[in-house]
Write a protein that holds these residues in place. Structure first.
Motif, PDB file in Angstrom:
ATOM      1  N   PRO A 215       0.826  -1.215   0.000  1.00 57.01           N
ATOM      2  CA  PRO A 215       0.000   0.000   0.000  1.00 57.01           C
ATOM      3  C   PRO A 215       0.858   1.263   0.000  1.00 57.01           C
ATOM      4  N   ALA A 216       0.398   2.282  -0.699  1.00 52.70           N
ATOM      5  CA  ALA A 216       1.184   3.503  -0.828  1.00 52.70           C
ATOM      6  C   ALA A 216       0.282   4.731  -0.864  1.00 52.70           C
ATOM      7  N   LEU A 217       0.815   5.819  -0.333  1.00 48.90           N
ATOM      8  CA  LEU A 217       0.146   7.120  -0.345  1.00 48.90           C
ATOM      9  C   LEU A 217       1.154   8.151  -0.825  1.00 48.90           C
ATOM     10  N   VAL A 218       0.785   8.913  -1.852  1.00 43.20           N
ATOM     11  CA  VAL A 218       1.656   9.956  -2.387  1.00 43.20           C
ATOM     12  C   VAL A 218       1.007  11.308  -2.115  1.00 43.20           C
ATOM     13  N   LEU A 219       1.759  12.206  -1.475  1.00 46.73           N
ATOM     14  CA  LEU A 219       1.278  13.534  -1.108  1.00 46.73           C
ATOM     15  C   LEU A 219       2.075  14.578  -1.872  1.00 46.73           C
ATOM     16  N   GLU A 220       1.383  15.494  -2.535  1.00 51.24           N
ATOM     17  CA  GLU A 220       2.079  16.447  -3.405  1.00 51.24           C
ATOM     18  C   GLU A 220       1.382  17.806  -3.368  1.00 51.24           C
ATOM     19  N   GLY A 221       2.192  18.855  -3.274  1.00 48.33           N
ATOM     20  CA  GLY A 221       1.650  20.208  -3.363  1.00 48.33           C
ATOM     21  C   GLY A 221       1.407  20.583  -4.807  1.00 48.33           C
ATOM     22  N   ALA A 222       0.238  21.102  -5.099  1.00 42.71           N
ATOM     23  CA  ALA A 222      -0.115  21.463  -6.471  1.00 42.71           C
ATOM     24  C   ALA A 222       0.786  22.563  -7.018  1.00 42.71           C
ATOM     25  N   ASP A 223       1.365  23.377  -6.139  1.00 37.62           N
ATOM     26  CA  ASP A 223       2.231  24.476  -6.566  1.00 37.62           C
ATOM     27  C   ASP A 223       3.703  24.198  -6.277  1.00 37.62           C
ATOM     28  N   GLY A 251      -2.731  24.852  -3.601  1.00 38.80           N
ATOM     29  CA  GLY A 251      -2.058  25.979  -2.977  1.00 38.80           C
ATOM     30  C   GLY A 251      -0.796  25.641  -2.206  1.00 38.80           C
ATOM     31  N   ALA A 252      -0.464  24.360  -2.083  1.00 38.91           N
ATOM     32  CA  ALA A 252       0.715  23.962  -1.309  1.00 38.91           C
ATOM     33  C   ALA A 252       1.947  23.908  -2.192  1.00 38.91           C
ATOM     34  N   GLY A 253       3.091  24.277  -1.614  1.00 35.47           N
ATOM     35  CA  GLY A 253       4.354  24.201  -2.325  1.00 35.47           C
ATOM     36  C   GLY A 253       5.110  22.942  -1.952  1.00 35.47           C
ATOM     37  N   HIS A 254       6.428  23.082  -1.849  1.00 28.68           N
ATOM     38  CA  HIS A 254       7.267  21.894  -1.601  1.00 28.68           C
ATOM     39  C   HIS A 254       7.215  21.439  -0.151  1.00 28.68           C
ATOM     40  N   ASN A 255       7.153  22.389   0.767  1.00 26.64           N
ATOM     41  CA  ASN A 255       7.156  22.053   2.188  1.00 26.64           C
ATOM     42  C   ASN A 255       5.785  22.327   2.811  1.00 26.64           C
ATOM     43  N   GLY A 256       5.528  21.691   3.930  1.00 25.00           N
ATOM     44  CA  GLY A 256       4.285  21.940   4.644  1.00 25.00           C
ATOM     45  C   GLY A 256       3.102  21.129   4.172  1.00 25.00           C
ATOM     46  N   VAL A 257       3.319  20.210   3.227  1.00 23.09           N
ATOM     47  CA  VAL A 257       2.206  19.411   2.698  1.00 23.09           C
ATOM     48  C   VAL A 257       1.572  18.562   3.794  1.00 23.09           C
ATOM     49  N   LEU A 258       2.399  17.927   4.619  1.00 25.81           N
ATOM     50  CA  LEU A 258       1.888  17.032   5.642  1.00 25.81           C
ATOM     51  C   LEU A 258       1.006  17.765   6.647  1.00 25.81           C
ATOM     52  N   SER A 259       1.292  19.034   6.887  1.00 21.50           N
ATOM     53  CA  SER A 259       0.529  19.808   7.869  1.00 21.50           C
ATOM     54  C   SER A 259      -0.774  20.350   7.314  1.00 21.50           C
ATOM     55  N   SER A 260      -1.009  20.173   6.027  1.00 16.72           N
ATOM     56  CA  SER A 260      -2.217  20.704   5.407  1.00 16.72           C
ATOM     57  C   SER A 260      -3.463  19.976   5.912  1.00 16.72           C
ATOM     58  N   ALA A 261      -4.516  20.738   6.141  1.00 11.69           N
ATOM     59  CA  ALA A 261      -5.784  20.149   6.586  1.00 11.69           C
ATOM     60  C   ALA A 261      -6.346  19.199   5.538  1.00 11.69           C
ATOM     61  N   ALA A 262      -5.972  19.407   4.282  1.00 10.20           N
ATOM     62  CA  ALA A 262      -6.467  18.546   3.207  1.00 10.20           C
ATOM     63  C   ALA A 262      -5.844  17.165   3.246  1.00 10.20           C
ATOM     64  N   VAL A 263      -4.713  17.036   3.916  1.00 14.08           N
ATOM     65  CA  VAL A 263      -3.987  15.765   3.950  1.00 14.08           C
ATOM     66  C   VAL A 263      -4.441  14.867   5.099  1.00 14.08           C
ATOM     67  N   ARG A 264      -4.810  15.465   6.217  1.00  8.69           N
ATOM     68  CA  ARG A 264      -5.078  14.666   7.422  1.00  8.69           C
ATOM     69  C   ARG A 264      -6.083  13.539   7.202  1.00  8.69           C
ATOM     70  N   PRO A 265      -7.248  13.773   6.571  1.00  6.11           N
ATOM     71  CA  PRO A 265      -8.198  12.663   6.410  1.00  6.11           C
ATOM     72  C   PRO A 265      -7.606  11.496   5.628  1.00  6.11           C
ATOM     73  N   ALA A 266      -6.874  11.794   4.562  1.00 12.11           N
ATOM     74  CA  ALA A 266      -6.285  10.737   3.737  1.00 12.11           C
ATOM     75  C   ALA A 266      -5.196  10.001   4.506  1.00 12.11           C
TER      76      ALA A 266
END
Length: 277
Positions: A215-223, A251-266
């Motif tokens: 299983p894998a999860l990929v997290l990426e900032g759109a910006d 709206g996310a860049g290279h850093n801070g993706v993990l802290s995004s509210a959009a990431v927590r549920p996933a």
């Protein structure tokens, strides 16, 4: 900016662009003073923190084990270049804590609490040692998570260790050549030849991802302009498992993706699904 200026100098001189390990791995300078503070100093962590040490050839690796009551899985976290657990680890704990997983973070050799001189080869060997240590304490219950530089390390561990329970790649990319080409302005492409050191030629995150079937999860900032989404998508597409998901964070860049509210549920869903198996 420094990389772009260097590339412009190469353009004017007509020489090839040399990319070595020093462009990727930049440990603390001798005598460098890091910002004050240690992980958990604010007392806000939901975890119990314990120091962790590991001997690795001519280095002493040091980190922290963060545990919580009733947590079924452990996240072994590999940060990006410049990551220091004392300066940056609190945001990792804050992001993972709601998902009910323990966390282990160990500074790369030559960074923060760890001694030694880092190379690509030693970072990979250290990562396997660290996984074996953590997996020995919680067999088959370890998720490896890597951000930026750490995504190469995490994918390598997942490729080499079938016991990995799950893989999280954050702000990832394909290889050093694509990274270097992405950092160059388009108008210098016809004039600059990128030459990689032998150690960097062997880094291929697409190949590593294709060698991991779990299983894998990929997290990426759109910006993200450092490791852009089009390259992260190639790594995602290479994962052979049907149990995979990619989260693109607006709206996310290279850093801070993990802290995004959009990431927590996933992220929490990923952890909970693995904990239930």
């Amino acid at each position: 900016m420094k990389l772009i200026l260097a590339m412009m100098a190469v353009l004017l001189s007509g020489c090839a662009m040399q990319i070595g390990e020093g462009s990727i791995v930049r440990p603390d300078r001798a005598g460098a003073v890091l910002p004050p503070g240690r992980l958990g100093d604010d007392g806000a962590s939901a975890y119990k923190l314990a120091p962790l040490t590991l001997a690795a050839d001519d280095a002493q690796l040091a980190g922290v084990s963060a545990s919580g009551d009733g947590n079924a899985l452990t996240v072994l976290y590999f940060g990006g270049n410049g990551f220091h657990l004392d300066q940056h680890g609190d945001h990792v704990l804050a992001a993972v804590a709601p998902c009910r997983a323990d966390v282990v973070m160990i500074d790369y050799r030559g960074y923060g609490r760890s001694t030694g001189v880092p190379t690509i080869a030693t970072l990979k060997a250290d990562a396997l040692r660290e996984f074996d240590l953590v997996n020995g304490q919680a067999p088959g219950r370890v998720i490896v998570h890597g951000q930026s530089l750490g995504s190469f390390i995490a994918a390598y561990v997942a490729q080499q260790r079938p016991a990995v329970r799950g893989l999280v790649l954050e702000s990832t990319t394909t290889n050093a050549r694509d990274w270097a080409n992405n950092m160059m302005p388009w108008y210098v492409w016809p004039f600059v030849r990128v030459e990689l050191s032998e150690s960097l030629k062997g880094i291929d995150n697409v190949a590593a991802a294709s060698g991991y079937a779990g299983p894998a999860l990929v997290l990426e900032g759109a910006d993200d302009e450092v490791t852009p989404p089009r390259l992260a998508r190639k790594v995602y597409d290479a994962l052979p498992t049907p149990s995979k998901r990619m989260v693109m964070v607006p709206g996310a860049g290279h850093n801070g993706v993990l802290s995004s509210a959009a990431v927590r549920p996933a992220y929490c869903e990923f952890v909970q699904q693995l904990a239930a198996k």
